[in-house]
Scaffold this motif. Structure first.
Motif, PDB file in Angstrom:
ATOM      1  N   ARG A 106       0.833  -1.202   0.000  1.00 12.38           N
ATOM      2  CA  ARG A 106       0.000   0.000   0.000  1.00 12.38           C
ATOM      3  C   ARG A 106       0.876   1.263   0.000  1.00 12.38           C
ATOM      4  O   ARG A 106       0.626   2.209  -0.749  1.00 12.38           O
ATOM      5  CB  ARG A 106      -0.923  -0.012   1.210  1.00 12.38           C
ATOM      6  N   ARG A 108       3.952   1.565  -1.073  1.00  5.86           N
ATOM      7  CA  ARG A 108       4.670   1.690  -2.341  1.00  5.86           C
ATOM      8  C   ARG A 108       3.753   2.159  -3.454  1.00  5.86           C
ATOM      9  O   ARG A 108       4.169   2.923  -4.341  1.00  5.86           O
ATOM     10  CB  ARG A 108       5.341   0.364  -2.685  1.00  5.86           C
ATOM     11  N   GLU A 109       2.509   1.704  -3.444  1.00  6.80           N
ATOM     12  CA  GLU A 109       1.552   2.168  -4.442  1.00  6.80           C
ATOM     13  C   GLU A 109       1.275   3.654  -4.269  1.00  6.80           C
ATOM     14  O   GLU A 109       1.170   4.401  -5.254  1.00  6.80           O
ATOM     15  CB  GLU A 109       0.256   1.361  -4.337  1.00  6.80           C
ATOM     16  N   GLU A 110       1.161   4.092  -3.022  1.00 10.56           N
ATOM     17  CA  GLU A 110       0.939   5.519  -2.764  1.00 10.56           C
ATOM     18  C   GLU A 110       2.132   6.347  -3.232  1.00 10.56           C
ATOM     19  O   GLU A 110       1.964   7.423  -3.826  1.00 10.56           O
ATOM     20  CB  GLU A 110       0.692   5.741  -1.267  1.00 10.56           C
ATOM     21  N   LYS A 112       4.249   5.527  -5.549  1.00  7.56           N
ATOM     22  CA  LYS A 112       4.301   5.458  -7.005  1.00  7.56           C
ATOM     23  C   LYS A 112       3.356   6.472  -7.626  1.00  7.56           C
ATOM     24  O   LYS A 112       3.724   7.183  -8.569  1.00  7.56           O
ATOM     25  CB  LYS A 112       3.953   4.044  -7.468  1.00  7.56           C
ATOM     26  N   ARG A 113       2.138   6.561  -7.114  1.00  5.23           N
ATOM     27  CA  ARG A 113       1.175   7.527  -7.650  1.00  5.23           C
ATOM     28  C   ARG A 113       1.664   8.961  -7.413  1.00  5.23           C
ATOM     29  O   ARG A 113       1.545   9.823  -8.283  1.00  5.23           O
ATOM     30  CB  ARG A 113      -0.189   7.318  -7.000  1.00  5.23           C
TER      31      ARG A 113
END
Length: 211
Positions: A106, A108-110, A112-113
């Motif tokens: 979670r 890392r996804e944040e 990345k965005r």
């Protein structure tokens, strides 16, 4: 006699004037030599200063080149150490709980965005292949367990929680894994024995059929 006296006085005045001109010429010549010596000394001093300045620049360039080589060597060692640390972290993350792994994904996804939104306004690092070759605009990356991680991704690793806060937790995890491996080995051995029994039974049946 008056003519002789007048001629003598005129001759004396002429000799005095000649002597004065001679002394004046000698003084000018001496001043010329002194000025020439000063210019020569200044030229020699300037040449020596320029030579010393060039030598100092060469020494400075060599010193800077050595410092650059040392920094590049240290950076290479640091990159290897960073890759080793991140490899260990990736391994520990896999050993962590399901909740920890979901938290990591979670975060890392944040990141990345967020990075994708800011990438248009960020200045990218450039890597120069060599003198005379065109520049390449690529983010530096570090390979971790087969995956290339950019500096943007690496920057957020410090904020990620560790899967284990107590060394005892990690020891317990390894103990559990060791026990599971032993159980798996026993199961495989049991299956091997069962297969051997089946194989022997089939061979016995085939032998009886042929007889």
């Amino acid at each position: 006699s008056r003519d002789l006296e007048e001629k003598a006085r005129m001759r004396e005045r002429k000799l005095a004037e000649d002597e004065l001109h001679l002394r004046s010429g000698q003084q000018r010549f001496e001043e010329f030599l002194e000025s020439h010596d000063k210019r020569a000394m200044r030229a020699v001093k300037q040449a020596e200063d320029e030579t010393q300045a060039k030598q100092d620049k060469v020494k400075k360039i060599r010193r800077l080149a050595n410092q650059i080589a040392q920094l590049e060597s240290q950076n290479s060692k640091d990159d290897e150490k960073l890759q080793e640390y991140l490899t260990y972290k990736a391994f520990l993350d896999k050993l962590g709980s399901k909740e920890h792994q979901e938290c990591i994904l979670r975060l890392r996804e944040e990141r990345k965005r967020k990075n994708e939104g800011q990438r248009g306004s960020q200045v990218r690092l450039q890597k120069r292949r060599a003198i005379g070759e065109e520049n390449m605009q690529n983010l530096l990356t570090v390979s971790v367990m087969g995956r290339e991680l950019s500096l943007e991704e690496l920057a957020g690793y410090e904020d990620e929680p560790m899967p284990f806060t107590d060394p005892e937790e990690l020891l317990d995890k390894f103990t559990t894994l060791e026990e599971d491996n032993l159980k798996l080995i026993h199961r495989i051995q049991a299956l091997d024995e069962t297969l051997d029994n089946y194989r022997q039974t089939l061979e016995h049946i085939e032998s009886e059929k042929r007889s």
